[in-house]
Motif scaffolding. Structure first.
Motif, mmCIF file in Angstrom:
data_model
loop_
_atom_site.group_PDB
_atom_site.id
_atom_site.type_symbol
_atom_site.label_atom_id
_atom_site.label_comp_id
_atom_site.label_asym_id
_atom_site.label_seq_id
_atom_site.Cartn_x
_atom_site.Cartn_y
_atom_site.Cartn_z
ATOM 1 N N ARG A 286 1.027 -1.281 0.111
ATOM 2 C CA ARG A 286 0.302 -0.710 -0.013
ATOM 3 C C ARG A 286 0.896 1.461 -0.120
ATOM 4 O O ARG A 286 1.016 2.048 -0.573
ATOM 5 N N LEU A 287 1.721 1.591 0.784
ATOM 6 C CA LEU A 287 2.851 2.150 1.020
ATOM 7 C C LEU A 287 3.460 2.754 -0.850
ATOM 8 O O LEU A 287 3.569 3.864 -0.665
ATOM 9 N N GLN A 288 3.846 1.880 -1.406
ATOM 10 C CA GLN A 288 5.056 1.998 -2.572
ATOM 11 C C GLN A 288 3.797 1.550 -3.628
ATOM 12 O O GLN A 288 3.929 3.222 -4.387
ATOM 13 N N SER A 289 3.024 2.027 -3.417
ATOM 14 C CA SER A 289 1.281 1.781 -4.455
ATOM 15 C C SER A 289 1.207 3.888 -4.360
ATOM 16 O O SER A 289 0.880 4.260 -5.215
ATOM 17 N N MET A 290 1.585 4.174 -3.262
ATOM 18 C CA MET A 290 1.129 5.985 -3.402
ATOM 19 C C MET A 290 2.502 6.253 -3.113
ATOM 20 O O MET A 290 2.796 7.351 -3.472
ATOM 21 N N GLY A 291 3.367 5.891 -3.552
ATOM 22 C CA GLY A 291 4.749 6.784 -4.136
ATOM 23 C C GLY A 291 6.023 7.343 -3.196
ATOM 24 O O GLY A 291 6.187 7.813 -3.265
ATOM 25 N N LEU A 292 5.192 6.834 -1.793
ATOM 26 C CA LEU A 292 6.302 7.193 -0.818
ATOM 27 C C LEU A 292 7.484 6.091 -1.144
ATOM 28 O O LEU A 292 7.316 5.730 -1.333
ATOM 29 N N ARG A 293 8.274 7.264 0.113
ATOM 30 C CA ARG A 293 10.376 7.189 0.470
ATOM 31 C C ARG A 293 10.024 6.493 1.688
ATOM 32 O O ARG A 293 9.597 7.461 2.682
ATOM 33 N N ASN A 294 10.971 5.315 1.924
ATOM 34 C CA ASN A 294 10.759 5.434 3.539
ATOM 35 C C ASN A 294 12.062 6.612 4.048
ATOM 36 O O ASN A 294 12.759 7.261 2.883
ATOM 37 N N GLY A 295 12.517 6.424 5.463
ATOM 38 C CA GLY A 295 13.721 7.481 5.711
ATOM 39 C C GLY A 295 14.700 7.026 4.281
ATOM 40 O O GLY A 295 15.254 5.612 5.005
#
Length: 529
Positions: A286-295
């Motif tokens: 779900r997080l990757q589908s929203m284009g978010l990058r981790n710290g």
């Protein structure tokens, strides 16, 4: 009618694909924060631990906070140890203070956090509504709410089937220790092997190896671990049911209101009957589908076992550091715009060259720090030291001129415009002069005090000696008087003149002799004339 002015966009011609602008956007962005909700024992901490490790954010857990403060021997840790030694429980007020302080730490401000087990069921210090209000008012509010759902019956069966190995504290689920379930699992594994005769030999060998490892693990469980497993009191069925009822009566409704306020795309609901790995995979997808990058992690480029690079030149140092701990083949670290200058020292306005032994990589670039303290500070949160306009080498301007030419006024104007600091020699020397004056006054006071004390002691000593001489003279006079009195009884009266009379006679004789001498001298002078 005048048209309303349009809102001006900041940096309208910024290239969002430029490296510097991308780094600046990341440094100014808010780190991703998570809040995991669910019934007691549904698996919130397991998911939080996995998410924190993969997403490179900070795990904020009550038990982790207690262990961290005790290990660091902070004020909270010392207080907790004192309470535990006295056999008392840790108050909720202390736990809430530790949690809020943790949310203000530099590492949380850079990496973000994963918060679980808050709000808690205990309302000893704060009600559930007050705890939720704290979440709403956090400086870094949670971006994602992850709600793990599970039916009451399934959750009760799962928790009541947990067993703990008392020697290590490890928790085992029912499907890991129950002999009936283990036997059924063995039978299911044998059936595909009979039907898979047409598979390749390599796949059969791998399956056989996995089956052998699983059989060995099951054998160890049944023979060595199972006899030492115990059931915790909190895993008794009636205790589990009581906790779930308390959650439903006190915490569920306020949490539903909190989730209703959240944007639906940032609310993730999971099936609690799935395994922890499946829950974690769902969240990451779900997080990757929203284009978010981790710290962005900070990597230490040299450890204690590696060679020391102090004797090399700057170019050679960066060439060697660029090949340490590569994240991918042929991906080498690049030099930052500050070279070997320490960014932490530059933030304080000082130009200090960093040591290659204290080199780190961040956002694909190399940074060298000057001290261990600067390294630890940079590793916790590098953002304050890299955000524009810092770090910049300090600009030093010297203003000279004849007296009363306006040097001070010009310096103040330049400092106000560029937000600098004026170094006036008169002001700088004033403090030193005051200190020197105070020291001189103190020295004079000490010397005068010592001189006065010496003179007083000398005067006292002279008075003592004078008194001793007077006493000695008086003693001699007394002895002489006694002697004369004794002598008066033996000598005739004519000869027994007093000492005073003798003294007068002697004085008169002396005067006559002196007068005689004077007369003789006068006669000689007259004869000469």
């Amino acid at each position: 009618m005048m048209a309303s002015p349009k809102e001006e966009q900041s940096y309208p011609f910024v290239d969002i694909y430029a490296e510097d602008e991308a780094d600046k956007a990341f440094l100014m962005s808010k780190p991703t924060c998570f809040l995991i909700l669910g019934k007691p024992g549904v698996g919130k901490k397991t998911l939080a631990t996995k998410l924190a490790q993969t997403w490179k954010c900070t795990l904020v857990d009550v038990f982790e906070l207690i262990d961290e403060n005790i290990s660091a021997k902070t004020d909270y840790g010392l207080k907790i140890m004192e309470l535990l030694y006295q056999g008392q429980s840790i108050p909720e007020e202390l736990i809430v203070k530790m949690l809020l302080d943790k949310m203000e730490t530099p590492e949380v401000n850079h990496f973000g956090y994963v918060l679980c087990d808050f709000p808690s069921l205990s309302e000893e210090h704060m009600t559930i509504t007050e705890q939720i209000e704290i979440i709403r008012n956090l400086k870094l509010k949670p971006d994602f709410l992850i709600n793990i759902k599970c039916p009451d019956y399934d959750l009760c069966q799962r928790l009541s089937g947990q067993r703990q190995l008392y020697s290590t504290g490890q928790i085992f689920q029912r499907d890991e220790w129950d002999p009936d379930i283990i036997e059924k699992r063995k039978k299911k594994k044998k059936e595909p092997n009979k039907a898979g005769e047409e598979e390749e030999e390599t796949e059969e060998e791998e399956e056989e190896e996995e089956a052998a490892e699983a059989a060995a693990a099951d054998h160890i469980m049944l023979t060595e671990i199972l006899p030492h497993l115990v059931q915790r009191p909190e895993d008794f069925l009636e205790n589990v049911q009581r906790k779930i009822d308390t959650y439903r009566d006190t915490e569920l409704h306020p949490l539903e209101e909190l989730m209703a306020e959240q944007d639906s795309q940032f609310l993730i609901e999971l099936d609690g009957n799935k395994s922890p790995d499946e829950l974690f995979a769902s969240v990451i997808a779900r997080l990757q589908s929203m284009g978010l990058r981790n710290g962005a992690i900070i990597t230490r480029l040299q450890s204690a076992e590696e060679e020391i690079l102090e004797g090399l030149e700057n170019d050679e140092i960066f060439r060697v550091l660029a090949g340490y701990k590569l994240v991918a083949p042929r991906y080498r670290w690049r030099r930052s715009r500050w070279g070997r200058a320490c960014p932490v020292a530059l933030k304080d306005g000082e130009i200090v060259m960093g040591s290659p032994d204290l080199a780190v990589s961040f956002l694909g670039k190399m940074f060298t720090l000057s001290t261990e303290e600067a390294l630890n500070t940079f590793m916790l949160n590098p953002r304050p030291f890299l955000l524009p306009p810092m770090p910049l080498p300090p600009c030093k301007v010297l203003v000279i001129g004849p007296p009363f030419s306006g040097k001070s006024t010009l310096c103040e104007a330049i400092a106000n415009y560029y937000m600098g600091k004026v170094l006036d020699m008169n002001v700088l020397l004033k403090g030193h002069l005051e200190e020197a004056k105070s020291a001189l006054i103190e020295q004079v006071r000490v010397e005068a005090t010592a001189t006065g004390i010496a003179k007083v002691k000398e005067k006292i000593e002279m008075e003592r000696l004078f008194r001793e001489q007077v006493a000695l003279a008086a003693q001699e006079d007394k002895e002489l008087d006694v002697f004369e009195e004794e002598k008066s009884f033996t000598e005739p009266p004519i000869a027994s003149t007093s000492r005073s009379q003798r003294a007068v006679t002697t004085e008169s004789t002396t005067r006559e002799e002196s007068s005689g001498e004077f007369s003789t001298s006068q006669m000689e002078e007259k004869t000469a004339h």
